[in-house]
Design a protein around this motif. Structure first.
Motif, mmCIF file in Angstrom:
data_model
loop_
_atom_site.group_PDB
_atom_site.id
_atom_site.type_symbol
_atom_site.label_atom_id
_atom_site.label_comp_id
_atom_site.label_asym_id
_atom_site.label_seq_id
_atom_site.Cartn_x
_atom_site.Cartn_y
_atom_site.Cartn_z
ATOM 1 N N ALA A 275 -28.808 28.596 32.762
ATOM 2 C CA ALA A 275 -29.382 29.354 33.878
ATOM 3 C C ALA A 275 -30.025 30.639 33.385
ATOM 4 C CB ALA A 275 -28.307 29.665 34.906
ATOM 5 N N ILE A 276 -29.410 31.290 32.385
ATOM 6 C CA ILE A 276 -30.034 32.521 31.884
ATOM 7 C C ILE A 276 -31.299 32.198 31.105
ATOM 8 C CG2 ILE A 276 -29.685 34.492 30.355
ATOM 9 C CD1 ILE A 276 -26.977 34.705 31.232
ATOM 10 N N THR B 208 -33.413 30.056 31.766
ATOM 11 C CA THR B 208 -34.523 29.720 32.659
ATOM 12 C C THR B 208 -35.437 30.910 32.904
ATOM 13 O OG1 THR B 208 -33.061 28.181 33.754
ATOM 14 C CG2 THR B 208 -35.063 28.723 34.891
ATOM 15 N N ILE B 209 -34.847 32.126 33.006
ATOM 16 C CA ILE B 209 -35.649 33.280 33.458
ATOM 17 C C ILE B 209 -36.689 33.724 32.426
ATOM 18 C CG2 ILE B 209 -35.510 35.580 34.414
ATOM 19 C CD1 ILE B 209 -32.685 34.993 35.212
ATOM 20 N N SER C 74 -38.618 25.255 34.118
ATOM 21 C CA SER C 74 -37.612 24.927 35.114
ATOM 22 C C SER C 74 -36.688 23.806 34.648
ATOM 23 C CB SER C 74 -38.270 24.515 36.413
ATOM 24 O OG SER C 74 -38.813 23.230 36.264
ATOM 25 N N ILE D 125 -32.641 24.356 33.938
ATOM 26 C CA ILE D 125 -31.610 24.259 34.971
ATOM 27 C C ILE D 125 -31.297 22.799 35.282
ATOM 28 C CG2 ILE D 125 -33.055 24.354 37.026
ATOM 29 C CD1 ILE D 125 -30.103 26.549 36.609
ATOM 30 N N ASP D 126 -32.270 21.877 35.023
ATOM 31 C CA ASP D 126 -31.951 20.448 35.122
ATOM 32 C C ASP D 126 -30.893 20.068 34.109
ATOM 33 O OD1 ASP D 126 -33.815 20.353 37.002
ATOM 34 O OD2 ASP D 126 -35.379 19.446 35.777
ATOM 35 N N GLY E 114 -28.698 22.040 32.965
ATOM 36 C CA GLY E 114 -27.445 22.621 33.442
ATOM 37 C C GLY E 114 -26.745 21.734 34.450
ATOM 38 N N ILE E 115 -27.490 21.212 35.449
ATOM 39 C CA ILE E 115 -26.865 20.358 36.462
ATOM 40 C C ILE E 115 -26.295 19.097 35.828
ATOM 41 C CG2 ILE E 115 -27.338 18.958 38.479
ATOM 42 C CD1 ILE E 115 -29.331 20.966 39.364
#
Lengths: 165, 122, 111
Positions: free
Chosen positions: B82-83, B85-86, B91, B94-95, B97-98
């Motif tokens: 998540a970090i 990503t920024i 994007s 985060i995929d 990550g899930i």
């Protein structure tokens, strides 16, 4: 059948949130995937679909469960951080037994999750027939069933009884 | 004795955190937005937490300690994604990550079944 | 403005992650480690994901991070519960300073 329809709607919602901003090609593929998922695993999902029809339950869930849960969760984290960085490690652990009067599966799952994420407690095992939870407590204050039930379970049990039963 | 060990550990951790804060960063984090330097340091702090988890995997007295540490490591990798990503703007981190969160959950359930000593088909 | 609030959320989450991992190293037995690690790391990672959502806004990674918060809150207590139960059933004792163990007493009575 109703359980399959509920699962179809939920899966389609998750699919379109995963493909944000959705266009029509994504939505067509999502309809087929959601029908497949609902056909394969729909019977396992919900036992009593008529519960979902009450609008008052959602209102209770948003206004009374979520703020209490977030506040307890935050307190739990402050508590654990204090115990961890203290030099003498002030813990006093043990496994106690508490009683619950909830019967439904979803309510018991939410009760066990809430106990795990609130200050100092972790649910270890559950006995469905007698309605007994075994809870690991990092700072044991009382040992008998009634006062432990009053300290651990009661603040969530009344809210969950209004929501799920 | 115990207080002395606590003090030594505190000094070592504080030294590592201070070293992370004053250390210069790789040039990936220097273009554009003002908070990118903070995000670079955040990545190093999450890596420090992962190293602490790997210590528990290495020296765990029983198998259950190792399973706990692997579960926690799986949750922390989600925060790392998540970090990431920024500053990169991609994007698909985060995929990852899930997918990592769901896969870690299933593997933890399978490992705990294995620890209990029963078959997988119950 | 929302990005500043997001950065504050990310910093709080990082601090809780670090405290959870220190607890994983310092505490004496499996159940205490499981408590500290599960609570702190779950709320810390959820706070990092919410901070990511506040920084990037309603774009595709923001929506995905909100979904990821729901997945984490639903799944991580269940896995902690499974680990604790299987550790107790496979015979791992509590720490020596423990006060009471009702679960072992009840299982002795059954068998």
């Amino acid at each position: 059948m109703k359980s399959k329809i509920v699962l179809f709607i939920l899966a389609f919602l998750v699919w379109s949130l995963l493909n944000w901003v959705p266009d029509w090609q994504h939505l067509v593929v999502g309809v087929f995937v959601s029908i497949f998922v609902a056909y394969m695993t729909g019977d396992l999902f919900i036992q009593r679909p008529y519960v979902l029809r009450h609008p008052l339950r959602y209102w209770y869930f948003i206004t009374s469960y979520i703020p209490v849960f977030l506040w307890e969760c935050f307190k739990a984290n402050i508590d654990v951080a204090y115990r961890v960085i203290h030099p003498r490690l002030p813990i006093n652990p043990g496994i106690v037994k508490v009683k619950t009067s909830l019967k439904a599966d979803t309510a018991l799952t939410f009760l066990a999750n809430s106990i795990t994420l609130t200050p100092g407690t972790l649910s270890v095992d559950i006995d469905r027939e007698k309605g007994i939870l075994y809870v690991h407590w990092i700072d044991v204050k009382v040992k008998d069933i009634e006062s432990a039930t009053k300290l651990i379970v009661e603040r969530f049990e009344n809210i969950l009884k209004k929501i799920f039963e | 004795m115990k207080t002395l060990r606590w003090f030594i550990g505190l000094v070592i951790l504080a030294a590592i955190v201070v070293l992370i804060i004053i250390r210069p960063l790789p040039f990936l984090f220097y273009h554009g937005l003002p908070y990118l330097k903070f995000l670079g340091r955040a990545l190093y702090i999450i890596l420090l937490s992962c190293v602490l988890c790997l210590y528990r995997v290495w020296r765990g007295p029983t198998g259950a300690d190792r399973i706990v540490a692997i579960d926690i490591l799986g949750i922390m990798v989600v925060g790392l994604c998540a970090i990431l990503t920024i500053p990169t703007g991609r994007s698909w981190y985060i995929d990852i990550g899930i997918a990592w969160a769901l896969q870690s959950f299933i593997s933890t359930l399978a490992l705990s079944k294995y620890l209990e000593g029963r078959g997988f088909d119950e | 403005m929302s990005s500043v609030i997001g950065i504050v959320f990310i910093a709080v989450g990082l601090a809780f992650d670090l405290f959870g991992c220190i607890g994983l190293v310092r505490l004496p037995d499996v159940y205490n480690r499981l408590q500290a690690a599960t609570k702190c790391v779950t709320l810390g990672t959820c706070s990092i994901l919410f901070g990511t959502f506040l920084v990037v806004g309603f774009t595709s990674p923001g929506i995905k991070s909100l979904l990821c918060i729901i997945f984490l809150v639903l799944t991580s207590p269940v896995s902690a519960h499974a680990i604790a139960r299987s550790a107790h059933r496979s015979g791992i004792k509590l720490w020596d300073g423990s006060v009471v163990d009702r679960y072992a007493e009840d299982k002795e009575g059954e068998i």
